[in-house]
Design an enzyme around this catalytic site. Sequence first.
Site, PDB file in Angstrom:
ATOM      1  N   ASP A  19       1.027  10.969   2.047  1.00 59.39           N
ATOM      2  CA  ASP A  19       0.417  11.888   3.020  1.00 59.39           C
ATOM      3  C   ASP A  19      -1.085  12.018   2.764  1.00 59.39           C
ATOM      4  O   ASP A  19      -1.538  11.894   1.622  1.00 59.39           O
ATOM      5  CB  ASP A  19       1.112  13.257   2.895  1.00 59.39           C
ATOM      6  CG  ASP A  19       0.809  14.158   4.082  1.00 59.39           C
ATOM      7  OD1 ASP A  19       0.335  13.659   5.122  1.00 59.39           O
ATOM      8  OD2 ASP A  19       1.061  15.366   3.967  1.00 59.39           O
ATOM      9  N   ASN A  21      -3.680  10.551   4.924  1.00 60.79           N
ATOM     10  CA  ASN A  21      -4.575   9.529   5.487  1.00 60.79           C
ATOM     11  C   ASN A  21      -5.534  10.130   6.516  1.00 60.79           C
ATOM     12  O   ASN A  21      -6.729   9.798   6.531  1.00 60.79           O
ATOM     13  CB  ASN A  21      -3.771   8.441   6.212  1.00 60.79           C
ATOM     14  CG  ASN A  21      -2.904   7.634   5.283  1.00 60.79           C
ATOM     15  OD1 ASN A  21      -3.099   7.654   4.074  1.00 60.79           O
ATOM     16  ND2 ASN A  21      -1.936   6.918   5.840  1.00 60.79           N
ATOM     17  N   ARG A  23      -6.620  13.281   6.888  1.00 62.53           N
ATOM     18  CA  ARG A  23      -7.649  14.135   6.278  1.00 62.53           C
ATOM     19  C   ARG A  23      -8.679  13.305   5.525  1.00 62.53           C
ATOM     20  O   ARG A  23      -9.865  13.611   5.512  1.00 62.53           O
ATOM     21  CB  ARG A  23      -6.989  15.150   5.318  1.00 62.53           C
ATOM     22  CG  ARG A  23      -6.429  16.354   6.056  1.00 62.53           C
ATOM     23  CD  ARG A  23      -5.513  17.162   5.181  1.00 62.53           C
ATOM     24  NE  ARG A  23      -4.223  16.501   5.006  1.00 62.53           N
ATOM     25  CZ  ARG A  23      -3.362  16.793   4.037  1.00 62.53           C
ATOM     26  NH1 ARG A  23      -3.659  17.726   3.163  1.00 62.53           N
ATOM     27  NH2 ARG A  23      -2.206  16.170   3.969  1.00 62.53           N
ATOM     28  N   TRP A  24      -8.230  12.236   4.900  1.00 64.51           N
ATOM     29  CA  TRP A  24      -9.137  11.349   4.158  1.00 64.51           C
ATOM     30  C   TRP A  24     -10.208  10.812   5.118  1.00 64.51           C
ATOM     31  O   TRP A  24     -11.398  10.804   4.796  1.00 64.51           O
ATOM     32  CB  TRP A  24      -8.332  10.211   3.554  1.00 64.51           C
ATOM     33  CG  TRP A  24      -9.093   9.296   2.651  1.00 64.51           C
ATOM     34  CD1 TRP A  24      -9.226   9.407   1.293  1.00 64.51           C
ATOM     35  CD2 TRP A  24      -9.822   8.114   3.029  1.00 64.51           C
ATOM     36  NE1 TRP A  24      -9.989   8.381   0.801  1.00 64.51           N
ATOM     37  CE2 TRP A  24     -10.374   7.575   1.848  1.00 64.51           C
ATOM     38  CE3 TRP A  24     -10.070   7.470   4.234  1.00 64.51           C
ATOM     39  CZ2 TRP A  24     -11.148   6.402   1.845  1.00 64.51           C
ATOM     40  CZ3 TRP A  24     -10.845   6.318   4.237  1.00 64.51           C
ATOM     41  CH2 TRP A  24     -11.377   5.803   3.043  1.00 64.51           C
ATOM     42  N   HIS A  36      -5.471   5.535   8.061  1.00 60.55           N
ATOM     43  CA  HIS A  36      -4.211   4.785   7.936  1.00 60.55           C
ATOM     44  C   HIS A  36      -4.483   3.373   7.415  1.00 60.55           C
ATOM     45  O   HIS A  36      -3.686   2.818   6.662  1.00 60.55           O
ATOM     46  CB  HIS A  36      -3.473   4.740   9.275  1.00 60.55           C
ATOM     47  CG  HIS A  36      -2.954   6.083   9.713  1.00 60.55           C
ATOM     48  ND1 HIS A  36      -2.260   6.920   8.863  1.00 60.55           N
ATOM     49  CD2 HIS A  36      -3.030   6.746  10.895  1.00 60.55           C
ATOM     50  CE1 HIS A  36      -1.926   8.031   9.507  1.00 60.55           C
ATOM     51  NE2 HIS A  36      -2.391   7.946  10.736  1.00 60.55           N
ATOM     52  N   SER A  64       8.101   8.456   9.967  1.00 57.41           N
ATOM     53  CA  SER A  64       9.330   9.247  10.090  1.00 57.41           C
ATOM     54  C   SER A  64       9.833   9.239  11.529  1.00 57.41           C
ATOM     55  O   SER A  64       9.087   8.880  12.463  1.00 57.41           O
ATOM     56  CB  SER A  64       9.071  10.687   9.647  1.00 57.41           C
ATOM     57  OG  SER A  64       8.385  11.389  10.667  1.00 57.41           O
ATOM     58  N   ASN A  67       7.448  11.123  13.582  1.00 54.90           N
ATOM     59  CA  ASN A  67       6.053  10.679  13.754  1.00 54.90           C
ATOM     60  C   ASN A  67       5.759  10.137  15.165  1.00 54.90           C
ATOM     61  O   ASN A  67       4.596  10.005  15.546  1.00 54.90           O
ATOM     62  CB  ASN A  67       5.659   9.637  12.711  1.00 54.90           C
ATOM     63  CG  ASN A  67       5.401  10.215  11.333  1.00 54.90           C
ATOM     64  OD1 ASN A  67       5.594   9.546  10.323  1.00 54.90           O
ATOM     65  ND2 ASN A  67       4.966  11.468  11.271  1.00 54.90           N
ATOM     66  N   ARG A 187       4.609  13.428  -3.817  1.00 57.35           N
ATOM     67  CA  ARG A 187       3.996  13.635  -2.505  1.00 57.35           C
ATOM     68  C   ARG A 187       2.503  13.784  -2.692  1.00 57.35           C
ATOM     69  O   ARG A 187       2.039  14.633  -3.461  1.00 57.35           O
ATOM     70  CB  ARG A 187       4.552  14.874  -1.807  1.00 57.35           C
ATOM     71  CG  ARG A 187       3.903  15.042  -0.432  1.00 57.35           C
ATOM     72  CD  ARG A 187       4.573  16.074   0.450  1.00 57.35           C
ATOM     73  NE  ARG A 187       3.946  16.051   1.762  1.00 57.35           N
ATOM     74  CZ  ARG A 187       4.551  16.255   2.910  1.00 57.35           C
ATOM     75  NH1 ARG A 187       5.833  16.521   2.930  1.00 57.35           N
ATOM     76  NH2 ARG A 187       3.901  16.224   4.053  1.00 57.35           N
ATOM     77  N   LEU A 194       9.631  18.262   1.582  1.00 58.65           N
ATOM     78  CA  LEU A 194      10.223  16.918   1.633  1.00 58.65           C
ATOM     79  C   LEU A 194      10.076  16.252   3.003  1.00 58.65           C
ATOM     80  O   LEU A 194      10.228  15.031   3.116  1.00 58.65           O
ATOM     81  CB  LEU A 194      11.705  16.972   1.254  1.00 58.65           C
ATOM     82  CG  LEU A 194      11.992  17.111  -0.248  1.00 58.65           C
ATOM     83  CD1 LEU A 194      13.482  17.343  -0.490  1.00 58.65           C
ATOM     84  CD2 LEU A 194      11.537  15.868  -1.020  1.00 58.65           C
ATOM     85  N   GLU A 206      13.150  15.067  -9.425  1.00 56.65           N
ATOM     86  CA  GLU A 206      11.996  15.873  -9.827  1.00 56.65           C
ATOM     87  C   GLU A 206      10.931  15.683  -8.753  1.00 56.65           C
ATOM     88  O   GLU A 206      10.662  14.559  -8.324  1.00 56.65           O
ATOM     89  CB  GLU A 206      11.461  15.404 -11.188  1.00 56.65           C
ATOM     90  CG  GLU A 206      12.424  15.638 -12.327  1.00 56.65           C
ATOM     91  CD  GLU A 206      12.720  17.122 -12.556  1.00 56.65           C
ATOM     92  OE1 GLU A 206      11.809  17.956 -12.409  1.00 56.65           O
ATOM     93  OE2 GLU A 206      13.883  17.431 -12.874  1.00 56.65           O
TER      94      GLU A 206
HETATM   95  C1  FPP Z   1       0.648  10.488   6.563  1.00 51.90           C
HETATM   96  O1  FPP Z   1      -0.720  10.843   6.611  1.00 51.90           O
HETATM   97  C2  FPP Z   1       0.789   9.064   6.672  1.00 51.90           C
HETATM   98  C3  FPP Z   1       1.485   8.395   7.633  1.00 51.90           C
HETATM   99  C4  FPP Z   1       2.226   9.067   8.721  1.00 51.90           C
HETATM  100  C5  FPP Z   1       1.520   6.936   7.658  1.00 51.90           C
HETATM  101  C6  FPP Z   1       1.722   6.305   6.302  1.00 51.90           C
HETATM  102  C7  FPP Z   1       1.510   4.884   6.445  1.00 51.90           C
HETATM  103  C8  FPP Z   1       0.785   4.127   5.622  1.00 51.90           C
HETATM  104  C9  FPP Z   1       0.169   4.606   4.395  1.00 51.90           C
HETATM  105  C10 FPP Z   1       0.654   2.700   5.897  1.00 51.90           C
HETATM  106  C11 FPP Z   1       1.780   1.971   5.221  1.00 51.90           C
HETATM  107  C12 FPP Z   1       1.746   0.600   5.605  1.00 51.90           C
HETATM  108  C13 FPP Z   1       2.805  -0.213   5.645  1.00 51.90           C
HETATM  109  C14 FPP Z   1       2.568  -1.632   5.954  1.00 51.90           C
HETATM  110  C15 FPP Z   1       4.174   0.230   5.360  1.00 51.90           C
HETATM  111  P1  FPP Z   1      -1.166  11.859   7.761  1.00 51.90           P
HETATM  112  O2  FPP Z   1      -1.583  11.066   8.941  1.00 51.90           O
HETATM  113  O3  FPP Z   1      -0.060  12.831   8.031  1.00 51.90           O
HETATM  114  O4  FPP Z   1      -2.399  12.545   7.074  1.00 51.90           O
HETATM  115  P2  FPP Z   1      -2.854  14.058   7.265  1.00 51.90           P
HETATM  116  O5  FPP Z   1      -1.752  14.919   6.685  1.00 51.90           O
HETATM  117  O6  FPP Z   1      -4.109  14.129   6.475  1.00 51.90           O
HETATM  118  O7  FPP Z   1      -3.046  14.280   8.733  1.00 51.90           O
END
Ligand code: FPP
Length: 239
Positions: A19, A21, A23-24, A36, A64, A67, A187, A194, A206
């Site tokens: 989790d 991406n 905010r990053w 992402h 998910s 999503n 996480r 979860l 854990e």
């Molecule tokens: C949650 O961050 C992240 C996701 C919904 C996507 C996760 C996917 C990847 C890391 C890419 C994986 C790649 C492959 C090929 C499997 P968010 O968008 O909820 O972030 P936020 O909470 O900061 O808004």
Amino acid sequence: MNENLSKLYIPKHVGIIMDGNGRWAKKRGMPRSVGHKYGAENFRKITRYISKTGVKILTLYAFSTENWKRPMEEVNALMKLFYQYLVDSLTDFREDDIKVVFIGDRSAFNPKLVELINETEEVAKDRKGMLLNIAMNYGARDEILRAVKSLCSDVKDNKINIDDITCDDISSRLYTGGEPDPDLIIRTGGENRLSNFMLYQAAYSEFYSTDTLWPDFKADDFDKAIIEFNKRNRRYGGV
Ligand code: FPP
């Protein structure tokens, strides 16, 4: 492997909720899709690192069942990334002997992505290294519902008696059937929940939460989680 870990107990099965991406990217004034992209790059690097630590099974939560509610633009960007990074990761994963399996309902994806998912599993099926479960269009409630339906159908067909149903009959019908439950669930991104990830399997896992956002979660951060895991006293309801 980092020498920090050499004397520690390495959990057999680790789950990660990736989790943070969005905010990053926001912190850097960039669109969420860029977050992402960096998240996907990190997915590749950290998977390779974890495969060398002795972890036998790694389950990563990539997308998910909920999503799909995100803006269409973001969902489309994620689908493109899945495609691209799966192609790119194939070589890495072959070099590291990682066996890749997808858990979740793949039927909802574009047929080209489904084809790539099937191919990825097929070429990796005889590998002996770490098992990597990539959870895509995965939701634990949906997974449990499927197990319940499968049991009901077996009862209807007189293959099993209701009174004989055990917890193992449920576990074996989950996507992770036959695998040990996760010892540790990490996480990133600072939330403490979860979010529909491995609800049945997580009964005695854990939980480790870190504020580090997923694109910044590196080998050292993983090591910290293992060090913390080694301090936990797992009692499984006993004393
Ligand atoms: C949650 O961050 C992240 C996701 C919904 C996507 C996760 C996917 C990847 C890391 C890419 C994986 C790649 C492959 C090929 C499997 P968010 O968008 O909820 O972030 P936020 O909470 O900061 O808004």
